[in-house]
Motif scaffolding. Structure first.
Motif, short mmCIF file in Angstrom:
data_model
loop_
_atom_site.label_atom_id
_atom_site.label_comp_id
_atom_site.label_asym_id
_atom_site.label_seq_id
_atom_site.Cartn_x
_atom_site.Cartn_y
_atom_site.Cartn_z
N GLU A 46 1.01 -1.06 0.00
CA GLU A 46 0.08 0.14 0.00
C GLU A 46 0.78 0.86 0.06
O GLU A 46 2.15 1.20 0.38
CB GLU A 46 -1.16 -0.29 1.65
CG GLU A 46 -0.51 0.18 2.56
CD GLU A 46 -1.30 0.11 3.06
OE1 GLU A 46 -2.87 -0.04 3.51
OE2 GLU A 46 -0.43 0.74 5.07
N ILE A 47 0.37 2.29 -0.47
CA ILE A 47 1.30 4.01 -0.34
C ILE A 47 1.04 3.95 0.89
O ILE A 47 0.14 3.95 1.47
CB ILE A 47 0.41 4.68 -1.79
CG1 ILE A 47 0.75 5.68 -1.98
CG2 ILE A 47 -1.00 4.87 -1.07
CD1 ILE A 47 1.76 6.10 -2.39
N VAL A 48 2.27 4.60 1.42
CA VAL A 48 2.65 4.85 2.42
C VAL A 48 2.45 7.01 2.21
O VAL A 48 1.84 7.71 2.69
CB VAL A 48 3.76 5.32 2.95
CG1 VAL A 48 4.26 6.16 4.32
CG2 VAL A 48 4.41 3.94 3.40
N GLY A 49 3.49 7.15 1.24
CA GLY A 49 2.98 9.02 0.37
C GLY A 49 4.40 8.91 -0.31
O GLY A 49 4.81 8.03 -1.05
N TYR A 50 4.15 10.53 -1.61
CA TYR A 50 4.63 10.56 -2.11
C TYR A 50 5.21 11.70 -1.86
O TYR A 50 4.82 12.69 -1.14
CB TYR A 50 4.89 10.01 -3.47
CG TYR A 50 2.65 10.65 -3.88
CD1 TYR A 50 2.23 9.98 -4.39
CD2 TYR A 50 3.05 12.09 -4.21
CE1 TYR A 50 0.59 10.80 -4.66
CE2 TYR A 50 1.91 13.15 -4.41
CZ TYR A 50 1.25 12.16 -4.69
OH TYR A 50 -0.16 12.50 -4.86
N ILE A 51 6.42 12.23 -2.86
CA ILE A 51 7.10 13.52 -2.68
C ILE A 51 6.65 13.82 -4.11
O ILE A 51 7.66 13.66 -4.75
CB ILE A 51 8.21 13.70 -1.84
CG1 ILE A 51 8.83 15.05 -1.63
CG2 ILE A 51 9.49 12.75 -2.39
CD1 ILE A 51 9.54 15.85 -0.56
#
Length: 124
Positions: A46-51
């Protein structure tokens, strides 16, 4: 060849903190959107986050919002995931990923390069 190497995982008690690092080699970090994903035992990744490329845009999954922070240092070819107030449900293998395109995405298929992951275990 572009390679991503994660580090910083380990065992921590609930409420503690860890900082993960992802070093990119073989490419220019500023060209990539960088994502963090995780996969818990028996569950899908699953996605945690992005930048985004210059760090001006970040996204966080609801499950980690307010506790995790993604940052990047393009001069050091490194992206970070600062994890605070860790919970047992944060236990997972954490992966760093790079996207060559301009698209900001939460899906695994959008990312072109992946690290091998680093284990984070949070005890009760």
């Amino acid at each position: 060849q572009v390679q991503l190497v994660e580090s910083g995982g380990g065992l921590v008690q609930a409420g503690g903190s860890l900082r993960l690092s992802c070093v990119v080699s073989g490419g220019t970090l500023s060209r990539y959107t960088m994502g963090w994903f995780r996969q818990a035992p028996g569950k899908a990744r699953e996605i945690v986050g992005y930048i985004n490329r210059n760090g001006g845009i970040t996204y966080y999954a609801d499950s980690v919002k307010g506790r995790f922070t993604i940052s990047r240092d393009n001069n050091k070819n490194t992206v970070y995931l600062q994890m605070n107030s860790l919970k047992p449900e944060d236990t997972a293998v954490y992966y760093c990923a790079a996207d060559r395109t301009f698209i900001l995405s939460t899906t695994q298929s959008a990312y072109d390069y992946w690290g091998q992951g680093t284990q984070v275990t949070v005890s009760p």
